[in-house]
Motif scaffolding. Structure first.
Motif, PDB file in Angstrom:
ATOM      1  N   GLU A  81       0.307   6.367   0.488  1.00  0.00           N
ATOM      2  CA  GLU A  81       0.418   6.604   1.925  1.00  0.00           C
ATOM      3  C   GLU A  81      -0.535   7.710   2.362  1.00  0.00           C
ATOM      4  O   GLU A  81      -1.158   7.619   3.422  1.00  0.00           O
ATOM      5  N   LYS A  82      -0.677   8.755   1.550  1.00  0.00           N
ATOM      6  CA  LYS A  82      -1.621   9.825   1.876  1.00  0.00           C
ATOM      7  C   LYS A  82      -3.049   9.286   1.912  1.00  0.00           C
ATOM      8  O   LYS A  82      -3.829   9.614   2.808  1.00  0.00           O
ATOM      9  N   ALA A  83      -3.387   8.443   0.947  1.00  0.00           N
ATOM     10  CA  ALA A  83      -4.730   7.869   0.897  1.00  0.00           C
ATOM     11  C   ALA A  83      -4.969   6.966   2.103  1.00  0.00           C
ATOM     12  O   ALA A  83      -6.056   6.963   2.683  1.00  0.00           O
ATOM     13  N   LYS A  84      -3.954   6.204   2.495  1.00  0.00           N
ATOM     14  CA  LYS A  84      -4.083   5.322   3.654  1.00  0.00           C
ATOM     15  C   LYS A  84      -4.273   6.141   4.921  1.00  0.00           C
ATOM     16  O   LYS A  84      -5.105   5.808   5.777  1.00  0.00           O
ATOM     17  N   ALA A  85      -3.551   7.245   5.067  1.00  0.00           N
ATOM     18  CA  ALA A  85      -3.699   8.110   6.237  1.00  0.00           C
ATOM     19  C   ALA A  85      -5.107   8.691   6.289  1.00  0.00           C
ATOM     20  O   ALA A  85      -5.740   8.723   7.358  1.00  0.00           O
ATOM     21  N   LEU A  86      -5.618   9.124   5.166  1.00  0.00           N
ATOM     22  CA  LEU A  86      -6.971   9.662   5.109  1.00  0.00           C
ATOM     23  C   LEU A  86      -7.992   8.588   5.452  1.00  0.00           C
ATOM     24  O   LEU A  86      -8.952   8.837   6.184  1.00  0.00           O
ATOM     25  N   SER A  87      -7.777   7.378   4.962  1.00  0.00           N
ATOM     26  CA  SER A  87      -8.672   6.266   5.253  1.00  0.00           C
ATOM     27  C   SER A  87      -8.664   5.945   6.738  1.00  0.00           C
ATOM     28  O   SER A  87      -9.711   5.705   7.339  1.00  0.00           O
TER      29      SER A  87
END
Length: 134
Positions: free
Chosen positions: A113-119
């Protein structure tokens, strides 16, 4: 000395038989090179034979060790057929294993989820930059 005169060079006498001696020396060097290549070719099959023999020995030893360990594992499995004879204890261990799995899965999902938010943030910033350029 920096500039040589072509006429001066032409006046230097060439020794008799120089061309024949140079040709003979070149032929001698070629013969030596052929002999060296032949020696390398004769060494290569010997090395290959020794390497193949060593690989065969390693393979046989490896298979033997594997088979010995496999026999030991089969004997151990026959002795330890049922680890938990108490159903309550077996359930507790199963619950513990499933909780550990769920914890690690949730931890991985959080990172995803953190990676998706950053993306998403990067994508939004990129789109804003493209709009400015238009």
């Amino acid at each position: 000395m920096d500039e040589l005169n072509l006429k001066t060079l032409e006046q230097i006498p060439i020794p008799d038989g120089l061309e024949e001696r140079l040709s003979a020396k070149i032929d001698e060097w070629e013969q030596e090179e052929k002999q060296q290549k032949a020696q390398r070719r004769s060494i290569l099959p010997k090395v290959l034979r020794y390497t193949a023999a060593a690989a065969s020995v390693v393979l046989v030893v490896g298979v033997g060790i594997h088979l010995l360990n496999q026999d030991r594992n089969v004997n151990m499995n026959l002795v330890q057929q049922d680890t938990y004879q108490d159903p309550v204890r077996a359930r507790q261990e199963a619950d513990r294993a499933l909780n550990l799995l769920a914890y690690n899965l949730n931890k991985g999902m959080g990172q995803l989820e953190k990676a998706k938010a950053l993306s998403d943030k990067t994508k939004q910033s990129f789109n804003e930059k493209l709009k400015v350029l238009k």
